[in-house]
Design a protein around this motif. Structure first.
Motif, PDB file in Angstrom:
ATOM      1  N   ASP A  31     -28.497 -12.889  28.669  1.00 21.68           N
ATOM      2  CA  ASP A  31     -29.373 -14.066  28.663  1.00 21.68           C
ATOM      3  C   ASP A  31     -28.514 -15.318  28.830  1.00 21.68           C
ATOM      4  O   ASP A  31     -27.806 -15.721  27.900  1.00 21.68           O
ATOM      5  N   PRO A  32     -28.555 -15.940  30.007  1.00 24.86           N
ATOM      6  CA  PRO A  32     -27.659 -17.075  30.260  1.00 24.86           C
ATOM      7  C   PRO A  32     -27.792 -18.189  29.223  1.00 24.86           C
ATOM      8  O   PRO A  32     -26.782 -18.776  28.813  1.00 24.86           O
ATOM      9  N   GLU A  33     -29.024 -18.470  28.771  1.00 21.72           N
ATOM     10  CA  GLU A  33     -29.197 -19.573  27.806  1.00 21.72           C
ATOM     11  C   GLU A  33     -28.539 -19.233  26.473  1.00 21.72           C
ATOM     12  O   GLU A  33     -27.874 -20.070  25.856  1.00 21.72           O
ATOM     13  N   GLU A  34     -28.707 -17.986  26.085  1.00 19.40           N
ATOM     14  CA  GLU A  34     -28.095 -17.509  24.843  1.00 19.40           C
ATOM     15  C   GLU A  34     -26.559 -17.597  24.936  1.00 19.40           C
ATOM     16  O   GLU A  34     -25.885 -18.054  24.007  1.00 19.40           O
ATOM     17  N   GLU A  35     -26.045 -17.174  26.101  1.00 18.18           N
ATOM     18  CA  GLU A  35     -24.592 -17.193  26.286  1.00 18.18           C
ATOM     19  C   GLU A  35     -24.050 -18.620  26.312  1.00 18.18           C
ATOM     20  O   GLU A  35     -22.955 -18.881  25.836  1.00 18.18           O
ATOM     21  N   LYS A  36     -24.828 -19.541  26.880  1.00 21.75           N
ATOM     22  CA  LYS A  36     -24.387 -20.942  26.873  1.00 21.75           C
ATOM     23  C   LYS A  36     -24.221 -21.445  25.451  1.00 21.75           C
ATOM     24  O   LYS A  36     -23.260 -22.139  25.131  1.00 21.75           O
ATOM     25  N   LYS A  37     -25.183 -21.074  24.592  1.00 24.87           N
ATOM     26  CA  LYS A  37     -25.080 -21.475  23.183  1.00 24.87           C
ATOM     27  C   LYS A  37     -23.823 -20.889  22.542  1.00 24.87           C
ATOM     28  O   LYS A  37     -23.088 -21.575  21.837  1.00 24.87           O
ATOM     29  N   ARG A  38     -23.599 -19.600  22.821  1.00 22.03           N
ATOM     30  CA  ARG A  38     -22.406 -18.945  22.258  1.00 22.03           C
ATOM     31  C   ARG A  38     -21.137 -19.643  22.760  1.00 22.03           C
ATOM     32  O   ARG A  38     -20.203 -19.888  21.993  1.00 22.03           O
ATOM     33  N   LEU A  39     -21.130 -19.933  24.060  1.00 21.45           N
ATOM     34  CA  LEU A  39     -19.942 -20.551  24.660  1.00 21.45           C
ATOM     35  C   LEU A  39     -19.684 -21.927  24.061  1.00 21.45           C
ATOM     36  O   LEU A  39     -18.538 -22.281  23.742  1.00 21.45           O
ATOM     37  N   LYS A  40     -20.766 -22.707  23.894  1.00 18.45           N
ATOM     38  CA  LYS A  40     -20.588 -24.059  23.349  1.00 18.45           C
ATOM     39  C   LYS A  40     -19.930 -24.019  21.977  1.00 18.45           C
ATOM     40  O   LYS A  40     -19.117 -24.866  21.638  1.00 18.45           O
ATOM     41  N   LYS A  41     -20.301 -23.025  21.205  1.00 23.31           N
ATOM     42  CA  LYS A  41     -19.734 -22.905  19.854  1.00 23.31           C
ATOM     43  C   LYS A  41     -18.326 -22.323  19.856  1.00 23.31           C
ATOM     44  O   LYS A  41     -17.673 -22.288  18.819  1.00 23.31           O
ATOM     45  N   SER A  42     -17.889 -21.838  21.002  1.00 23.42           N
ATOM     46  CA  SER A  42     -16.633 -21.064  21.015  1.00 23.42           C
ATOM     47  C   SER A  42     -15.403 -21.964  21.210  1.00 23.42           C
ATOM     48  O   SER A  42     -15.512 -23.074  21.690  1.00 23.42           O
TER      49      SER A  42
END
Lengths: 283, 283
Positions: free
Chosen positions: B272-283
């Motif tokens: 899920d690209p939106e989910e991954e964007k959230k994960r990436l932002k926090k990373s």
């Protein structure tokens, strides 16, 4: 007009006392200028590459016993630009003389062999250039960080790699090892681009974020690998990678240097050209 | 502005009733114009090639079970421009997805196997493009002309080739077979150039004149091979070759057609690209 030279690229060699953390991924050592000048400098190596690679290939055909090859090893964190180097630099070479191999997670058969088994068969033959997209170094990088092999086996591998590479060098292979060194912030930007563009989704893997979370451990593993395996036979070059065009230019210059250092001549005719002209005229 | 299209290239297909002697090697069917316009037409296929080859490669990575490959077979008399096609057309492709193989005189090991053995292992995997510089067709060309195998074995091979290629097609491989058709006079000019230029001596072999002396027998062997093995699964294209730039443009258009016909889409995200964007932002 940029004056970036082969020597500027060679200056990025990993020598004794090297510290990865001293290298700023955003810098462009040896180059000052704008993007157009970078393009110009990038293309300035084309003629040399064209002519010398053809000579190498020609010698490989005519004198396979005495002609070497070139091995280019590309390593770097996800999104560091390995694929871009292949697309932009390796493409400059005549495909007849180039063999590109990507090394992913080992297959079951590969895992059943020594870690160098799958690599050895892709070493370049006479007159050829092999390009490794990842390599046997994964076996002391991802495998070290994730403890996929026992510590004593990982330890053994550094020496095994040095031996393996020096045997290859003794067999006439010029080895160039490049670490494309990017910053953690640059990786974030690149991963975000992969998530935002549907035509880049295929390059994204959720597991990339797990590796990203282990950034410092990967940097430490690179530091150890670089300092223990950068030899005269097979030097490492740590290339700042946040400016992709710069990194590509450096790799091109390193290939140009390898070719130039071979001091190749066109193979001499093993026939009498004048005699053959007469035969041809009559044919 | 030239209007050479993919359809013009496809029109060179070898159909029933084909006669090699009807094809004028000096013509440029579908193209009228000067050398600059030819360059322009040549480059007009670049964007399509770039994008579609990357899609092919991407699909090969994400969906290997359902993604095919492309096999380009290059045949032609000495100096017909096979190497030039590789240097100028194949180089346009991303080296990550291309595998180029030259087939010379069979080695002892190869000769001990069926003639298709050495070829089969180089068929393209999912998402890849294999380019054969000479091929299994040598086994019904040079081997026929020089009676290197018994007549009944040569006869057997045409059917074996058709079966082999149709099996490959059934496995998702798009096959493009190109005969670069040059005139005897053009070959003479090319061979003379090889004799006159020391940087081309390595490409010359006195044996080339023996083959040249058998020109008509080679043409007859080509005629038989083309008419008996040009199938819907694996069509031959007979490309006039005296104008090298024209021939290269045609081959490029044929690869473009093969890619286009696959109607490839970018692989869909398996996350899920939106989910991954959230994960990436926090990373």
């Amino acid at each position: 007009m940029s004056d970036f030279t082969i020597d500027d690229a060679l200056a990025l060699r990993v020598e004794e006392g090297f510290h990865l953390s001293d290298v700023d991924p955003s810098e462009t050592p040896g180059f000052e200028g704008d993007s157009d000048e970078l393009d110009e400098a990038f293309h300035s190596f084309n003629d040399l590459l064209d002519e010398e690679q053809e000579k190498l290939f020609a010698n490989g055909r005519k004198h396979p016993e005495t002609t070497g090859g070139i091995l280019l090893v590309l390593q770097g964190m996800d999104t560091s630009g390995k694929g871009g180097v292949i697309r932009h630099v390796v493409r400059q070479l005549d495909p007849q003389g180039v063999h590109t191999v990507g090394f992913g997670r080992p297959t079951e058969e590969e895992a059943a062999h020594d870690f160098l088994w799958r690599v050895e068969k892709h070493l370049p033959g006479p007159g050829l250039i092999s390009v490794f997209d990842r390599s046997h170094y994964e076996d002391v990088l991802v495998q070290r960080v994730n403890a996929l092999a026992p510590p004593e086996e990982i330890e053994r591998r550094y020496g095994a790699i040095v031996d393996f590479e020096s045997r290859a060098a003794a067999n006439g292979i010029t080895i160039i090892k490049v670490m494309l060194h990017i910053s953690r912030a640059f990786q974030k930007k690149n991963l975000m681009e992969r998530l935002e563009r549907p035509d880049k989704h295929w390059k994204y893997d959720p597991g990339d974020l797990e590796d990203r979370a282990k950034w410092e451990r990967y940097q430490a593993a690179y530091q150890i690998a670089l300092e223990r395996t950068s030899t005269d036979d097979a030097p490492w070059y740590c290339v700042p990678g946040d400016n992709k065009k710069y990194a590509r230019m450096v790799v091109k210059a390193l290939i140009a240097d390898a070719l130039k250092s071979m001091e190749l001549e066109w193979p001499e005719a093993d026939f009498d050209p004048e005699e053959e002209k007469k035969r041809l005229k009559k044919s």
